[in-house]
Motif scaffolding. Sequence first.
Motif, PDB file in Angstrom:
ATOM      1  N   LEU A  30       7.459  13.994  15.989  1.00 50.61           N
ATOM      2  CA  LEU A  30       6.917  15.173  16.658  1.00 50.61           C
ATOM      3  C   LEU A  30       6.556  16.190  15.583  1.00 50.61           C
ATOM      4  O   LEU A  30       7.430  16.698  14.875  1.00 50.61           O
ATOM      5  N   LEU A  51       5.569  19.715  14.547  1.00 49.73           N
ATOM      6  CA  LEU A  51       5.708  21.039  15.124  1.00 49.73           C
ATOM      7  C   LEU A  51       5.260  22.088  14.124  1.00 49.73           C
ATOM      8  O   LEU A  51       5.562  21.981  12.927  1.00 49.73           O
ATOM      9  N   MET A 111       9.175  26.247  18.970  1.00 45.67           N
ATOM     10  CA  MET A 111       9.291  24.852  18.554  1.00 45.67           C
ATOM     11  C   MET A 111       9.779  23.971  19.702  1.00 45.67           C
ATOM     12  O   MET A 111       9.284  22.858  19.892  1.00 45.67           O
ATOM     13  N   VAL A 112      10.753  24.450  20.476  1.00 43.43           N
ATOM     14  CA  VAL A 112      11.230  23.656  21.614  1.00 43.43           C
ATOM     15  C   VAL A 112      10.154  23.565  22.689  1.00 43.43           C
ATOM     16  O   VAL A 112       9.990  22.516  23.333  1.00 43.43           O
ATOM     17  N   GLU A 130       6.979  23.418  22.090  1.00 41.30           N
ATOM     18  CA  GLU A 130       6.051  22.412  21.589  1.00 41.30           C
ATOM     19  C   GLU A 130       6.633  21.010  21.735  1.00 41.30           C
ATOM     20  O   GLU A 130       5.924  20.058  22.071  1.00 41.30           O
ATOM     21  N   MET A 131       7.941  20.851  21.508  1.00 41.20           N
ATOM     22  CA  MET A 131       8.588  19.565  21.732  1.00 41.20           C
ATOM     23  C   MET A 131       8.422  19.126  23.177  1.00 41.20           C
ATOM     24  O   MET A 131       8.109  17.969  23.465  1.00 41.20           O
ATOM     25  N   LEU A 166       4.885  17.894  23.784  1.00 40.10           N
ATOM     26  CA  LEU A 166       4.600  16.591  23.189  1.00 40.10           C
ATOM     27  C   LEU A 166       5.319  15.461  23.923  1.00 40.10           C
ATOM     28  O   LEU A 166       4.824  14.334  23.994  1.00 40.10           O
ATOM     29  N   LEU A 167       6.490  15.757  24.461  1.00 43.30           N
ATOM     30  CA  LEU A 167       7.250  14.743  25.205  1.00 43.30           C
ATOM     31  C   LEU A 167       6.887  14.720  26.682  1.00 43.30           C
ATOM     32  O   LEU A 167       7.459  13.948  27.450  1.00 43.30           O
ATOM     33  N   ILE A 175      14.130  10.328  16.896  1.00 40.51           N
ATOM     34  CA  ILE A 175      13.088  11.353  16.896  1.00 40.51           C
ATOM     35  C   ILE A 175      13.107  12.070  15.553  1.00 40.51           C
ATOM     36  O   ILE A 175      14.177  12.460  15.062  1.00 40.51           O
ATOM     37  N   LEU A 199      11.572  15.376  13.745  1.00 40.92           N
ATOM     38  CA  LEU A 199      10.874  16.643  13.926  1.00 40.92           C
ATOM     39  C   LEU A 199      10.302  17.055  12.576  1.00 40.92           C
ATOM     40  O   LEU A 199      11.046  17.307  11.620  1.00 40.92           O
TER      41      LEU A 199
END
Length: 341
Positions: free
Chosen positions: A11, A13, A21-22, A24-25, A28-29, A75, A77
């Motif tokens: 991922l 970011l 950032m979370v 964006e996570m 993406l998920l 995962i 990051l």
Amino acid sequence: MKTDMEDARVLELKRSDATEMVAEMARLLQLPLQLDCQKGFMELRDPVGTGKVMCYHTDKGLDTIIFNCELRVPIELKLRGNFSQPIFFYTAARGAVDVSCQRGDFTVKDLQATVHGAYGGDEYSIRLPAGEEILLMVSLVHRKVFFEKVECEILQIPPQLLRVVKGDEPDQDHFLFQDIYHLPAVDAVYSIIDHQEVGLLHSAHASAMIFENLFLLLNEYKRIHKSTNGRLVKEVNKINLIRAAEKVLIANLHDCPTIPNLARMVGVNQQTLKKGFRQLYGTTINGYLNDHRLNQASLLINGGNMSIAEVADAVGYSNGGYFSRKFKQKYGVPPSKFGSG
């Protein structure tokens, strides 16, 4: 645990604060990001894994990500961009994670905490493994914002970390300190995820625990930096035995076992128990026991349903005069005056 990260879900970011950032996570998920006061979180689901990833915007210049999950696939990051490098404070309550940056790689092990001030390069990676429970708190201290109103010297921290805090010599400095095994800092992480309230009450509690964790890590770094006391307890099995001893103490405030009996009960020798307890909790066994007895006594007194003598007996003090002296020493007033306004 699968250590090969070639099959990791990567991922990418933009390096930013924890909330962005979370968010964006989650995008993406393809998972929804939910908001609750100062907390943001996403619930993981298959095929990614189970559990939660949470973020907290605690204060100006300080934010936090907590991974409380078990992943089906690793995962990675990858944090990219020119966003200024924060100081990272890692606390691994369960599981281990790998971190890499231009200056090198390191692992934050189970029950370990790490302070990392990284400079150089525009990429920073945190790699989360699959197949094991992870409870990791990562606090990001954005130096120029967090310390802008603070004369950094008043922090009284060793010069190497002080240079990182102040941002001096960014092209040369790289700070990594990992010899922190401090169970109260780990307990602060558990306290956040175990807290049952929602909304403002949860956010206020989480904020307090994040600041407590940060204080404990900085204080422990200072203590270890000054210490000349030989080897640290780092083995997870010994740390867990000392944690088990602490649980026995708290469960038996009224009638605690002696130190020899406590050592036998958890299966460790007395010397390791006493030395490890002091290292991992920052105090002696008796000091820790007295502090918790007095904390419990203060709660019972505020409850208003017991006499002072009954309170003293309930928390394990057979001598009422000694209880009163210790109580006044901690709280500044005798038990009879506590909570009376």
